[in-house]
Design a protein around this motif. Structure first.
Motif, PDB file in Angstrom:
ATOM      1  N   LEU A   1       0.841  -1.198   0.000  1.00 58.09           N
ATOM      2  CA  LEU A   1       0.000   0.000   0.000  1.00 58.09           C
ATOM      3  C   LEU A   1       0.874   1.246   0.000  1.00 58.09           C
ATOM      4  N   ALA A   2       0.622   2.141  -0.899  1.00 49.08           N
ATOM      5  CA  ALA A   2       1.455   3.340  -1.060  1.00 49.08           C
ATOM      6  C   ALA A   2       1.415   4.238   0.172  1.00 49.08           C
ATOM      7  N   CYS A   3       0.351   4.170   0.947  1.00 51.48           N
ATOM      8  CA  CYS A   3       0.224   5.049   2.118  1.00 51.48           C
ATOM      9  C   CYS A   3       0.925   4.495   3.356  1.00 51.48           C
ATOM     10  N   VAL A   4       1.327   3.233   3.312  1.00 52.17           N
ATOM     11  CA  VAL A   4       1.929   2.603   4.484  1.00 52.17           C
ATOM     12  C   VAL A   4       3.427   2.889   4.533  1.00 52.17           C
ATOM     13  N   ILE A   5       3.887   3.437   5.642  1.00 54.77           N
ATOM     14  CA  ILE A   5       5.291   3.804   5.824  1.00 54.77           C
ATOM     15  C   ILE A   5       6.079   2.677   6.478  1.00 54.77           C
ATOM     16  N   ASP A   6       5.471   2.024   7.471  1.00 55.71           N
ATOM     17  CA  ASP A   6       6.165   0.955   8.187  1.00 55.71           C
ATOM     18  C   ASP A   6       5.138   0.018   8.802  1.00 55.71           C
ATOM     19  N   ILE A   7       5.549  -1.252   8.963  1.00 57.68           N
ATOM     20  CA  ILE A   7       4.693  -2.271   9.562  1.00 57.68           C
ATOM     21  C   ILE A   7       5.493  -2.930  10.670  1.00 57.68           C
ATOM     22  N   THR A   8       4.940  -2.933  11.879  1.00 59.74           N
ATOM     23  CA  THR A   8       5.678  -3.435  13.035  1.00 59.74           C
ATOM     24  C   THR A   8       4.888  -4.522  13.755  1.00 59.74           C
ATOM     25  N   PRO A   9       5.228  -5.791  13.521  1.00 53.97           N
ATOM     26  CA  PRO A   9       4.561  -6.849  14.275  1.00 53.97           C
ATOM     27  C   PRO A   9       5.146  -6.959  15.676  1.00 53.97           C
ATOM     28  N   ALA A  10       4.293  -7.087  16.679  1.00 54.18           N
ATOM     29  CA  ALA A  10       4.735  -7.289  18.061  1.00 54.18           C
ATOM     30  C   ALA A  10       4.217  -8.645  18.529  1.00 54.18           C
ATOM     31  N   MET A  11       4.126  -8.853  19.851  1.00 56.07           N
ATOM     32  CA  MET A  11       3.753 -10.174  20.354  1.00 56.07           C
ATOM     33  C   MET A  11       2.347 -10.572  19.923  1.00 56.07           C
ATOM     34  N   THR A  12       1.371  -9.700  20.118  1.00 57.91           N
ATOM     35  CA  THR A  12      -0.001 -10.022  19.729  1.00 57.91           C
ATOM     36  C   THR A  12      -0.668  -8.872  18.969  1.00 57.91           C
ATOM     37  N   THR A  13       0.132  -7.915  18.509  1.00 56.66           N
ATOM     38  CA  THR A  13      -0.398  -6.773  17.770  1.00 56.66           C
ATOM     39  C   THR A  13       0.463  -6.487  16.545  1.00 56.66           C
ATOM     40  N   VAL A  14      -0.090  -5.696  15.645  1.00 58.82           N
ATOM     41  CA  VAL A  14       0.647  -5.203  14.485  1.00 58.82           C
ATOM     42  C   VAL A  14       0.410  -3.700  14.395  1.00 58.82           C
ATOM     43  N   GLY A  15       1.477  -2.924  14.327  1.00 58.55           N
ATOM     44  CA  GLY A  15       1.356  -1.491  14.144  1.00 58.55           C
ATOM     45  C   GLY A  15       1.571  -1.138  12.679  1.00 58.55           C
ATOM     46  N   ILE A  16       0.656  -0.383  12.111  1.00 59.67           N
ATOM     47  CA  ILE A  16       0.773   0.061  10.719  1.00 59.67           C
ATOM     48  C   ILE A  16       0.901   1.580  10.718  1.00 59.67           C
ATOM     49  N   HIS A  17       2.109   2.061  10.454  1.00 58.24           N
ATOM     50  CA  HIS A  17       2.367   3.495  10.356  1.00 58.24           C
ATOM     51  C   HIS A  17       2.032   3.949   8.935  1.00 58.24           C
ATOM     52  N   TYR A  18       1.300   5.032   8.813  1.00 56.00           N
ATOM     53  CA  TYR A  18       0.872   5.453   7.481  1.00 56.00           C
ATOM     54  C   TYR A  18       0.877   6.980   7.343  1.00 56.00           C
ATOM     55  N   ALA A  19       0.902   7.414   6.097  1.00 58.15           N
ATOM     56  CA  ALA A  19       0.832   8.842   5.790  1.00 58.15           C
ATOM     57  C   ALA A  19      -0.619   9.176   5.446  1.00 58.15           C
ATOM     58  N   PRO A  20      -1.343   9.891   6.300  1.00 60.82           N
ATOM     59  CA  PRO A  20      -2.760  10.194   6.047  1.00 60.82           C
ATOM     60  C   PRO A  20      -3.010  10.832   4.685  1.00 60.82           C
ATOM     61  N   SER A  21      -2.078  11.667   4.225  1.00 61.20           N
ATOM     62  CA  SER A  21      -2.280  12.364   2.953  1.00 61.20           C
ATOM     63  C   SER A  21      -2.242  11.423   1.748  1.00 61.20           C
ATOM     64  N   ARG A  22      -1.674  10.226   1.932  1.00 59.77           N
ATOM     65  CA  ARG A  22      -1.565   9.278   0.819  1.00 59.77           C
ATOM     66  C   ARG A  22      -2.682   8.243   0.795  1.00 59.77           C
ATOM     67  N   VAL A  23      -3.532   8.242   1.810  1.00 59.22           N
ATOM     68  CA  VAL A  23      -4.604   7.241   1.854  1.00 59.22           C
ATOM     69  C   VAL A  23      -5.692   7.616   0.855  1.00 59.22           C
ATOM     70  N   PRO A  24      -6.037   6.736  -0.093  1.00 67.01           N
ATOM     71  CA  PRO A  24      -7.100   7.036  -1.058  1.00 67.01           C
ATOM     72  C   PRO A  24      -8.463   7.058  -0.370  1.00 67.01           C
ATOM     73  N   LEU A  25      -9.233   8.126  -0.585  1.00 65.67           N
ATOM     74  CA  LEU A  25     -10.537   8.293   0.056  1.00 65.67           C
ATOM     75  C   LEU A  25     -11.651   8.019  -0.944  1.00 65.67           C
ATOM     76  N   SER A  26     -12.749   7.444  -0.460  1.00 64.35           N
ATOM     77  CA  SER A  26     -13.896   7.179  -1.333  1.00 64.35           C
ATOM     78  C   SER A  26     -14.747   8.424  -1.535  1.00 64.35           C
ATOM     79  N   HIS A  27     -14.631   9.398  -0.605  1.00 63.14           N
ATOM     80  CA  HIS A  27     -15.318  10.684  -0.757  1.00 63.14           C
ATOM     81  C   HIS A  27     -14.570  11.711   0.102  1.00 63.14           C
ATOM     82  N   PRO A  28     -14.673  12.990  -0.212  1.00 63.34           N
ATOM     83  CA  PRO A  28     -13.876  14.025   0.466  1.00 63.34           C
ATOM     84  C   PRO A  28     -14.040  14.077   1.983  1.00 63.34           C
TER      85      PRO A  28
END
Length: 257
Positions: A56-83
């Motif tokens: 995904l172009a908006c995702v900067i980094d993905i960090t798996p931990a023991m029972t979670t996953v952190g997805i760091h992203y750039a809000p400006s790059r996330v494609p929106l379905s409406h404004p």
């Protein structure tokens, strides 16, 4: 919460619930619920791999931990379905779809990394105490610690610092009552059926049973971390003489760069 039945191994696993929630304005957290920490960790790592594979172009980094996953992203790059749609809500829809489709996927074979370890003595000052607390001999502790392939469950606390498990139930000593102020790099710690490998000099309260000459983190390498979450570890016992030889070879290799 959603129901997930992603397959971390060749065989099916029990269904586990997962949820998604925000942490700040540019971090999305996937949390795996359940009662089996090993399965939760497998799911977290596999979910991370699934999202990474989507590129995904908006995702900067993905960090798996023991029972979670952190997805760091750039809000400006996330494609929106409406404004009026919030970037977080839009990304949740995409990630939810990926996780739901992941139930039919199979992960790639894990990379196996052999880690040489010199057990006991000056390199593993807590080995004998661990053996006594576990009701084992030092040789039995070494055999149990090195006989199986173990999962790198996550990297955390410091760069290149792996949490490895889960060991035989007989290898479940508690952490030290008094942490050490400085632990040498490469030291292999054991507690509660898990091991860590210290990537640099740092404080720590794990029982030190050995030390590896392998450099766990080197910022000058193309891939700084020697291992990553999802890899499998095999500990290989070596002698003090072999430890010295490996350390010397590694120093010469770094000096030649």
């Amino acid at each position: 919460m959603k129901s997930a039945s992603y397959l971390p191994e060749a065989e099916a696993i029990p269904e586990y619930a997962w949820s998604i929630f925000p942490s700040g304005e540019s971090l999305l957290i996937i949390e795996v619920a359940g009662t089996d920490r090993i399965v939760q960790n497998q799911l977290a790592r596999n979910f991370a791999a699934c999202v990474a594979a989507a590129q995904l172009a908006c995702v900067i980094d993905i960090t798996p931990a023991m029972t979670t996953v952190g997805i760091h992203y750039a809000p400006s790059r996330v494609p929106l379905s409406h404004p009026a749609e919030a970037p977080y809500d839009a990304l949740v829809k995409v990630v939810t779809g990926l996780l739901e489709r992941a139930t039919a996927a199979q992960p790639k074979s894990a990379r196996i990394v052999e880690i040489p370890v010199c057990y006991g003595g000056e390199h593993g000052p807590d080995l004998e105490n661990v053996a006594r607390s576990c009701g084992l001999s030092s040789d039995e502790v070494i055999a149990l610690h090195s006989e199986s392939l173990l999962d790198v469950m996550l990297l955390g606390f410091a760069p290149g610092h792996p949490y490895i498990g889960m060991f035989d139930e007989r290898l479940s000593p508690p952490r030290r009552a008094t942490p050490r102020v400085a632990v040498a790099p490469g030291s292999v710690g054991l507690a509660n059926r898990q091991s860590v490998i210290y990537p640099m000099t740092m404080p720590g309260g794990w029982n030190l049973i050995g030390r590896t000459p392998s450099l766990m983190f080197d910022a000058s390498r193309d891939t700084p971390c020697l291992v990553n979450a999802g890899d499998r570890i095999r500990f290989v016992p070596i002698t003090p003489k072999q430890f010295q030889a490996c350390q010397s070879t590694d120093r010469h290799a770094r000096a030649a760069r």
